[in-house]
Design a protein around this motif. Sequence first.
Motif, PDB file in Angstrom:
ATOM      1  N   ALA A  52       0.829  -1.206   0.000  1.00 10.05           N
ATOM      2  CA  ALA A  52       0.000   0.000   0.000  1.00 10.05           C
ATOM      3  C   ALA A  52       0.861   1.253   0.000  1.00 10.05           C
ATOM      4  N   ARG A  53       1.942   1.249   0.769  1.00  8.42           N
ATOM      5  CA  ARG A  53       2.829   2.415   0.809  1.00  8.42           C
ATOM      6  C   ARG A  53       3.496   2.636  -0.544  1.00  8.42           C
ATOM      7  N   SER A  54       3.925   1.568  -1.184  1.00  6.29           N
ATOM      8  CA  SER A  54       4.654   1.722  -2.438  1.00  6.29           C
ATOM      9  C   SER A  54       3.746   2.175  -3.579  1.00  6.29           C
ATOM     10  N   HIS A  55       2.426   1.960  -3.448  1.00  9.94           N
ATOM     11  CA  HIS A  55       1.489   2.370  -4.493  1.00  9.94           C
ATOM     12  C   HIS A  55       0.579   3.517  -4.038  1.00  9.94           C
ATOM     13  N   ASP A  56       0.925   4.151  -2.908  1.00  9.87           N
ATOM     14  CA  ASP A  56       0.173   5.300  -2.397  1.00  9.87           C
ATOM     15  C   ASP A  56      -1.324   4.997  -2.297  1.00  9.87           C
ATOM     16  N   LEU A  57      -1.640   3.857  -1.737  1.00  7.83           N
ATOM     17  CA  LEU A  57      -3.033   3.463  -1.542  1.00  7.83           C
ATOM     18  C   LEU A  57      -3.510   3.841  -0.144  1.00  7.83           C
ATOM     19  N   GLU A  58      -4.734   4.307  -0.067  1.00  8.43           N
ATOM     20  CA  GLU A  58      -5.386   4.467   1.228  1.00  8.43           C
ATOM     21  C   GLU A  58      -5.422   3.111   1.935  1.00  8.43           C
ATOM     22  N   ILE A  59      -5.257   3.128   3.267  1.00  6.67           N
ATOM     23  CA  ILE A  59      -5.263   1.893   4.049  1.00  6.67           C
ATOM     24  C   ILE A  59      -6.368   1.954   5.095  1.00  6.67           C
ATOM     25  N   ALA A  60      -7.185   0.912   5.137  1.00 10.50           N
ATOM     26  CA  ALA A  60      -8.096   0.693   6.251  1.00 10.50           C
ATOM     27  C   ALA A  60      -7.761  -0.655   6.869  1.00 10.50           C
ATOM     28  N   ILE A  61      -7.945  -0.766   8.177  1.00  6.42           N
ATOM     29  CA  ILE A  61      -7.614  -1.988   8.895  1.00  6.42           C
ATOM     30  C   ILE A  61      -8.897  -2.601   9.438  1.00  6.42           C
ATOM     31  N   ASN A 442       0.960   9.950   8.528  1.00 14.67           N
ATOM     32  CA  ASN A 442      -0.456   9.676   8.802  1.00 14.67           C
ATOM     33  C   ASN A 442      -1.006   8.609   7.849  1.00 14.67           C
ATOM     34  N   VAL A 443      -0.238   7.574   7.651  1.00 10.47           N
ATOM     35  CA  VAL A 443      -0.659   6.442   6.828  1.00 10.47           C
ATOM     36  C   VAL A 443      -1.926   5.818   7.390  1.00 10.47           C
ATOM     37  N   PHE A 444      -1.959   5.660   8.708  1.00  8.27           N
ATOM     38  CA  PHE A 444      -3.125   5.066   9.368  1.00  8.27           C
ATOM     39  C   PHE A 444      -4.053   6.196   9.829  1.00  8.27           C
ATOM     40  N   HIS A 445      -4.933   6.630   8.925  1.00  8.37           N
ATOM     41  CA  HIS A 445      -5.838   7.732   9.260  1.00  8.37           C
ATOM     42  C   HIS A 445      -7.303   7.372   9.085  1.00  8.37           C
ATOM     43  N   HIS A 446      -7.601   6.149   8.671  1.00  6.58           N
ATOM     44  CA  HIS A 446      -8.993   5.709   8.645  1.00  6.58           C
ATOM     45  C   HIS A 446      -9.343   5.191  10.029  1.00  6.58           C
ATOM     46  N   ASN A 447      -9.578   6.129  10.923  1.00  3.14           N
ATOM     47  CA  ASN A 447      -9.825   5.878  12.344  1.00  3.14           C
ATOM     48  C   ASN A 447     -10.286   7.201  12.940  1.00  3.14           C
ATOM     49  N   GLN A 448     -10.445   7.259  14.240  1.00  3.81           N
ATOM     50  CA  GLN A 448     -10.639   8.555  14.892  1.00  3.81           C
ATOM     51  C   GLN A 448      -9.238   9.152  15.001  1.00  3.81           C
ATOM     52  N   ASN A 449      -8.897   9.993  14.041  1.00  7.42           N
ATOM     53  CA  ASN A 449      -7.510  10.253  13.703  1.00  7.42           C
ATOM     54  C   ASN A 449      -6.805  11.216  14.635  1.00  7.42           C
ATOM     55  N   ILE A 450      -5.627  10.782  15.079  1.00 10.20           N
ATOM     56  CA  ILE A 450      -4.668  11.639  15.775  1.00 10.20           C
ATOM     57  C   ILE A 450      -3.677  12.113  14.707  1.00 10.20           C
ATOM     58  N   ARG A 451      -3.711  13.390  14.386  1.00 13.23           N
ATOM     59  CA  ARG A 451      -2.846  13.904  13.325  1.00 13.23           C
ATOM     60  C   ARG A 451      -1.435  14.136  13.854  1.00 13.23           C
TER      61      ARG A 451
END
Length: 488
Positions: A52-61, A442-451
């Motif tokens: 995901a990082r190498s292809h600049d994809l949004e990530i959800a967990i 901020n790769v992991f931002h699909h959450n209640q995000n701490i910037r």
Amino acid sequence: MDIDKFQGQLITADHPEYDTARAVWNGAIDRHPQLIARCSGTADVTAAVRFARSHDLEIAIRGGGHNVAGTAVCDDGIVIDLSAMQAVRVDPGRCTARVQGGALWGDVDHAAQAHGLATTGGIVSHTGVAGLTLGGGLGWLMRKHGLTVDNLLAADVVTADGELLRASDDRHPDLFWALRGGGGNFGVVTSFEFQLHPVGPDALAGAILWDAGDTRKVLRFYRDFVRGAPDELGTVVRFGTAPPLPIIPEELHWRPVILVGACCAGPIGDAEEVLRPLRAFGRPLLDLIAPTPYVNHQSAFDSTVLHGWKYYWKSTYLPELRDDLIDVIAAHAFACSSPRSYAVMFHLGGAVSRVPEGDTAVGNRQASHAITLDGVWRAGEDYADRDIAWSRGFFAALESYREGVYVNFLGADERPDRIRDAYGTAVYDRLVEVKTQYDPDNVFHHNQNIRPRSERTAARSRPGPHAPGAGTAGTTRPESQTNSGAMR
């Protein structure tokens, strides 16, 4: 991603399981990822993050996929799906459990209760372990044994750089501190280690129902009753209609009731004395409290919050129930339209409040109660507008009593300042520092995000799909299309 080395399942839009795989507990969430990477183990998680990082994809967990905000799925990006990683290994000698990141609380309870053990988990057994734990973890045992994070001994985490770390009190303690309440902001937790405690196998547990017209009287009694309750007693108050469960007589189905659920995690004889005053109060419509296998009580509410129904939540912490606050609750709790909508109030205190503020990333530990105002309807029903308005109106009526919020109860359209309200300034600022260290982009931002303090990648500064303006259905697409052919 090196598909030859990925041992899990790769699901794209042309896969027959795609629609099932992208669905989460809240049926109001309707998002379309490019790829769902259903991981078989930690090596798959590492590969998926790096891809995901190498292809600049949004990530959800995705762990259990139970969070009401629907953050476990994103549009156009990749869902790193841990749902196939559900192993639980109990060490009865050490009273510990190792739990994979895709497990549900029912999995933990089943394995631990085989040895007469448990730890604080959610009140619905199909809740995911990961999401509930990382946000704090309310449950029946919290007044006796603390929140779920208070029982977390260590965690294995795949960071934004695709590195696997072991976080504990003596290894990466700053990361371990942040994981205990900071949500999914810091990496993908592939394994948790929990402290277990002797519980059950039977507990005195169940529910008592009174007519909704008795709400003020019941809450005034309940306020005084829980003020002196021992830590062993966990209680939850539910305002809504009596669900059509087999254990409830048919003549009570869908009748507006105030329900007090209880679980006493001590000897049955002692528990009977503790609960006697509550059971004797007023004129209950039904008393279901009895010696019950703990695992059965843990799943007793499962069928009242089914997968695929549509949910809209507002929530807040509350102080002790003064008479004027009780009047506000009674005036609004039963004004919803859908028979499936409800409000739920958790009694806190006990061991929850004895952990000093700042020892973990959980905020607002001195609150007396947490209440969530839940509009619920099924597909094809026309309650949405009315019950969303009911939830918002009820929340507005509580404004002068609100004391922050439990981060796991934040919904899909919250203002960013509500995330700060979940922690308080000191804890939030420390979370920002840890976020800046472990996930500066901020790769992991699909959450209640701490910037983080500054995001080095402009694309990562976009708000997640749960941000204001995305709507309860979660259908807003990111501003720019990612590489649709990257995984082929």
